[in-house]
Design a protein around this motif. Structure first.
Motif, PDB file in Angstrom:
ATOM      1  N   GLY A 120     -11.383  12.507  -8.953  1.00 46.53           N
ATOM      2  CA  GLY A 120     -10.144  11.770  -9.131  1.00 46.53           C
ATOM      3  C   GLY A 120      -9.407  12.036 -10.417  1.00 46.53           C
ATOM      4  N   VAL A 121      -9.801  13.067 -11.154  1.00 45.09           N
ATOM      5  CA  VAL A 121      -9.184  13.384 -12.443  1.00 45.09           C
ATOM      6  C   VAL A 121      -8.340  14.649 -12.306  1.00 45.09           C
ATOM      7  CG1 VAL A 121      -9.659  14.119 -14.816  1.00 45.09           C
ATOM      8  CG2 VAL A 121     -10.984  12.277 -13.803  1.00 45.09           C
ATOM      9  N   LEU A 122      -7.155  14.640 -12.923  1.00 45.16           N
ATOM     10  CA  LEU A 122      -6.341  15.849 -12.964  1.00 45.16           C
ATOM     11  C   LEU A 122      -6.959  16.777 -13.995  1.00 45.16           C
ATOM     12  CD1 LEU A 122      -3.829  17.340 -12.002  1.00 45.16           C
ATOM     13  CD2 LEU A 122      -2.517  16.164 -13.781  1.00 45.16           C
ATOM     14  N   ALA A 123      -7.651  17.795 -13.526  1.00 41.43           N
ATOM     15  CA  ALA A 123      -8.485  18.621 -14.394  1.00 41.43           C
ATOM     16  C   ALA A 123      -7.668  19.684 -15.111  1.00 41.43           C
ATOM     17  CB  ALA A 123      -9.584  19.279 -13.572  1.00 41.43           C
ATOM     18  N   ASN A 124      -8.023  19.928 -16.370  1.00 42.30           N
ATOM     19  CA  ASN A 124      -7.492  21.067 -17.093  1.00 42.30           C
ATOM     20  C   ASN A 124      -8.597  22.105 -17.258  1.00 42.30           C
ATOM     21  OD1 ASN A 124      -9.143  20.264 -19.270  1.00 42.30           O
ATOM     22  ND2 ASN A 124      -7.480  19.145 -20.267  1.00 42.30           N
ATOM     23  N   PRO A 190      -9.230  12.660  10.211  1.00 43.46           N
ATOM     24  CA  PRO A 190     -10.144  12.142   9.194  1.00 43.46           C
ATOM     25  C   PRO A 190      -9.488  12.226   7.815  1.00 43.46           C
ATOM     26  CG  PRO A 190     -11.237  13.733  10.630  1.00 43.46           C
ATOM     27  CD  PRO A 190      -9.783  13.813  10.935  1.00 43.46           C
ATOM     28  N   ALA A 191      -9.677  11.203   7.007  1.00 40.57           N
ATOM     29  CA  ALA A 191      -9.141  11.223   5.645  1.00 40.57           C
ATOM     30  C   ALA A 191      -9.933  12.233   4.821  1.00 40.57           C
ATOM     31  CB  ALA A 191      -9.239   9.833   5.022  1.00 40.57           C
ATOM     32  N   SER A 192      -9.255  12.910   3.945  1.00 40.26           N
ATOM     33  CA  SER A 192      -9.908  13.908   3.103  1.00 40.26           C
ATOM     34  C   SER A 192      -9.429  13.745   1.669  1.00 40.26           C
ATOM     35  CB  SER A 192      -9.599  15.321   3.600  1.00 40.26           C
ATOM     36  OG  SER A 192      -8.255  15.678   3.288  1.00 40.26           O
ATOM     37  N   GLY A 193     -10.105  14.426   0.754  1.00 40.85           N
ATOM     38  CA  GLY A 193      -9.629  14.476  -0.617  1.00 40.85           C
ATOM     39  C   GLY A 193      -8.422  15.388  -0.730  1.00 40.85           C
ATOM     40  N   CYS A 194      -7.733  15.303  -1.854  1.00 43.99           N
ATOM     41  CA  CYS A 194      -6.561  16.151  -2.093  1.00 43.99           C
ATOM     42  C   CYS A 194      -6.994  17.454  -2.758  1.00 43.99           C
ATOM     43  CB  CYS A 194      -5.549  15.432  -2.974  1.00 43.99           C
ATOM     44  SG  CYS A 194      -4.728  14.054  -2.151  1.00 43.99           S
ATOM     45  N   ARG A 195      -6.210  18.493  -2.542  1.00 42.71           N
ATOM     46  CA  ARG A 195      -6.493  19.820  -3.082  1.00 42.71           C
ATOM     47  C   ARG A 195      -5.268  20.390  -3.769  1.00 42.71           C
ATOM     48  NH1 ARG A 195     -10.771  18.291  -2.072  1.00 42.71           N
ATOM     49  NH2 ARG A 195     -12.509  19.264  -0.964  1.00 42.71           N
ATOM     50  N   SER A 196      -5.519  21.272  -4.735  1.00 41.13           N
ATOM     51  CA  SER A 196      -4.459  22.014  -5.404  1.00 41.13           C
ATOM     52  C   SER A 196      -4.332  23.398  -4.783  1.00 41.13           C
ATOM     53  CB  SER A 196      -4.758  22.159  -6.897  1.00 41.13           C
ATOM     54  OG  SER A 196      -4.673  20.923  -7.558  1.00 41.13           O
ATOM     55  N   PHE A 197      -3.105  23.904  -4.740  1.00 43.20           N
ATOM     56  CA  PHE A 197      -2.823  25.221  -4.187  1.00 43.20           C
ATOM     57  C   PHE A 197      -1.905  25.976  -5.131  1.00 43.20           C
ATOM     58  CE2 PHE A 197      -4.035  22.680  -0.572  1.00 43.20           C
ATOM     59  CZ  PHE A 197      -4.672  23.553   0.295  1.00 43.20           C
ATOM     60  N   VAL A 198      -1.812  27.287  -4.927  1.00 44.26           N
ATOM     61  CA  VAL A 198      -0.835  28.110  -5.644  1.00 44.26           C
ATOM     62  C   VAL A 198      -0.426  29.244  -4.718  1.00 44.26           C
ATOM     63  CG1 VAL A 198      -2.561  29.638  -6.739  1.00 44.26           C
ATOM     64  CG2 VAL A 198      -0.319  29.305  -7.808  1.00 44.26           C
ATOM     65  N   SER A 199       0.855  29.560  -4.707  1.00 45.04           N
ATOM     66  CA  SER A 199       1.326  30.637  -3.845  1.00 45.04           C
ATOM     67  C   SER A 199       0.931  31.986  -4.443  1.00 45.04           C
ATOM     68  CB  SER A 199       2.845  30.579  -3.673  1.00 45.04           C
ATOM     69  OG  SER A 199       3.501  31.009  -4.848  1.00 45.04           O
ATOM     70  N   GLU A 273     -14.500  15.232   1.338  1.00 39.23           N
ATOM     71  CA  GLU A 273     -14.153  13.882   0.890  1.00 39.23           C
ATOM     72  C   GLU A 273     -13.620  13.857  -0.539  1.00 39.23           C
ATOM     73  OE1 GLU A 273     -16.962  10.570   2.653  1.00 39.23           O
ATOM     74  OE2 GLU A 273     -18.148  12.146   1.705  1.00 39.23           O
ATOM     75  N   GLN A 274     -13.966  14.864  -1.316  1.00 41.95           N
ATOM     76  CA  GLN A 274     -13.684  14.841  -2.744  1.00 41.95           C
ATOM     77  C   GLN A 274     -12.331  15.475  -3.043  1.00 41.95           C
ATOM     78  OE1 GLN A 274     -16.981  16.987  -4.405  1.00 41.95           O
ATOM     79  NE2 GLN A 274     -18.501  15.717  -3.381  1.00 41.95           N
ATOM     80  N   SER A 275     -11.633  14.914  -4.002  1.00 34.66           N
ATOM     81  CA  SER A 275     -10.378  15.504  -4.463  1.00 34.66           C
ATOM     82  C   SER A 275     -10.663  16.491  -5.585  1.00 34.66           C
ATOM     83  CB  SER A 275      -9.422  14.417  -4.966  1.00 34.66           C
ATOM     84  OG  SER A 275      -8.945  13.626  -3.902  1.00 34.66           O
ATOM     85  N   GLU A 276      -9.955  17.617  -5.561  1.00 37.08           N
ATOM     86  CA  GLU A 276     -10.031  18.608  -6.633  1.00 37.08           C
ATOM     87  C   GLU A 276      -8.606  18.896  -7.078  1.00 37.08           C
ATOM     88  OE1 GLU A 276     -12.235  22.022  -5.428  1.00 37.08           O
ATOM     89  OE2 GLU A 276     -14.083  20.901  -5.059  1.00 37.08           O
TER      90      GLU A 276
END
Length: 303
Positions: A120-124, A190-199, A273-276
């Motif tokens: 749940g943390v916006l990771a650097n 099903p609910a899932s965690g959020c993910r980051s993407f880049v084009s 289930e986990q957000s990254e």
């Protein structure tokens, strides 16, 4: 004019990078085991074996990008020694050879999977703990070994989030679009965690900027767009219809898997289930880079 040397020039990212550089008038050497490289650039068919002389790949002034490596998690688990060589040790040998030849810069394409971010943390770039799986651990070890090398050329690392774009990605997105459209209309997802993407296009721009930047040395950068997506958001973008997410359905589907969490396949399923979430703030602050692409727009544009 500086020459670009793209190690892994026939992989998905390496091939796209070679084409991009050629399109803007750069001189490019593609290096891979393939007999032919991307159109418009010089190609050297060369296997990255420990016994081969890697020093002959470079010359003074080169800008080197290491886009090779073993990326598939299953492939890494099946062959951890190969993952260690391609993701950790081989880049170090190449860096030493490039530096001895007088290379200008060396960019290593790592992965956000090198560190496990806090939930749940916006990771650097400094958030999290070193990965435990073979793929992530090999990337983390590669980073540590490279940064420990006393080289004169500029050395920088880029950790891309999940990369989308290109022909193969468009094909996968098209198949998922049909499945998600049908499911989303019949039942909640099903609910899932959020993910980051880049084009892919934004990642290529980041690589070029980092390789050329005189003010960047021994930096680690995350490349990610500012929006995050869970399964419902992806389905909504792919289908054009509002899709609901259901937490109890996730718990129901994953209940049989939880006792088996030590197995690789079970561990991978539970990761859903986990957000990254990742931040590219450092890259944006140090270089004139902004993520222009949006994963939702990419999904909507897949025909």
């Amino acid at each position: 004019m500086a020459r670009w040397v793209v190690i892994g020039g026939t992989g998905a990212i390496g091939r796209a990078l070679c084409r991009h550089l050629v399109s803007v008038g750069q001189q490019v050497l593609s290096v891979s085991r393939a007999p032919r490289g991307p159109e418009g650039c010089e190609h050297l068919s060369f296997a990255l074996f420990p016994e081969n002389d890697l020093s002959r790949l470079f010359r003074s002034g080169d800008r080197v990008v290491y886009a090779a490596g073993l990326a598939g998690r299953a492939d890494c688990e099946r062959n951890p020694q190969l993952a260690r060589w391609l993701n950790s040790d081989c880049p170090v040998v190449l860096l030493r050879a490039a530096d001895s030849a007088g290379a200008e810069s060396f960019v290593y394409l790592s992965s956000v999977k090198a560190l496990r971010p806090p939930a749940g943390v916006l990771a650097n770039e400094d958030s999290g703990t070193p990965a435990a799986d073979v793929y992530g651990r090999s990337k983390w070890l590669g980073e540590r070994q490279l940064l420990a090398e006393p080289v004169r050329c500029r050395l920088n690392l880029i950790r891309p989030a999940s990369v989308y774009g290109g022909d193969s990605a468009a094909g996968r997105a098209q198949r998922w679009r049909g499945l998600l459209r049908t499911w989303g209309r019949l039942a909640p997802l099903p609910a899932s965690g959020c993910r980051s993407f880049v084009s892919l296009a934004d990642l290529l721009a980041a690589i070029a900027l980092v390789a050329e930047a005189a003010n960047c040395d021994r930096e680690t950068f995350i490349a990610a767009e500012p929006r995050f997506y869970d399964l419902a958001a992806i389905a909504s973008a792919a289908s054009g219809a509002r899709t609901r997410a259901c937490n109890w359905l996730t718990r129901l589907l994953l209940a049989p898997v939880r006792p088996l969490r030590r197995l690789p396949i079970a561990h991978k399923l539970l990761e859903l289930e986990q957000s990254e979430l990742y931040s590219a703030a450092r890259l944006r602050s140090m270089l004139p880079w902004r993520a222009e692409g949006r994963y939702s727009e990419f999904l909507r544009g897949v025909s």
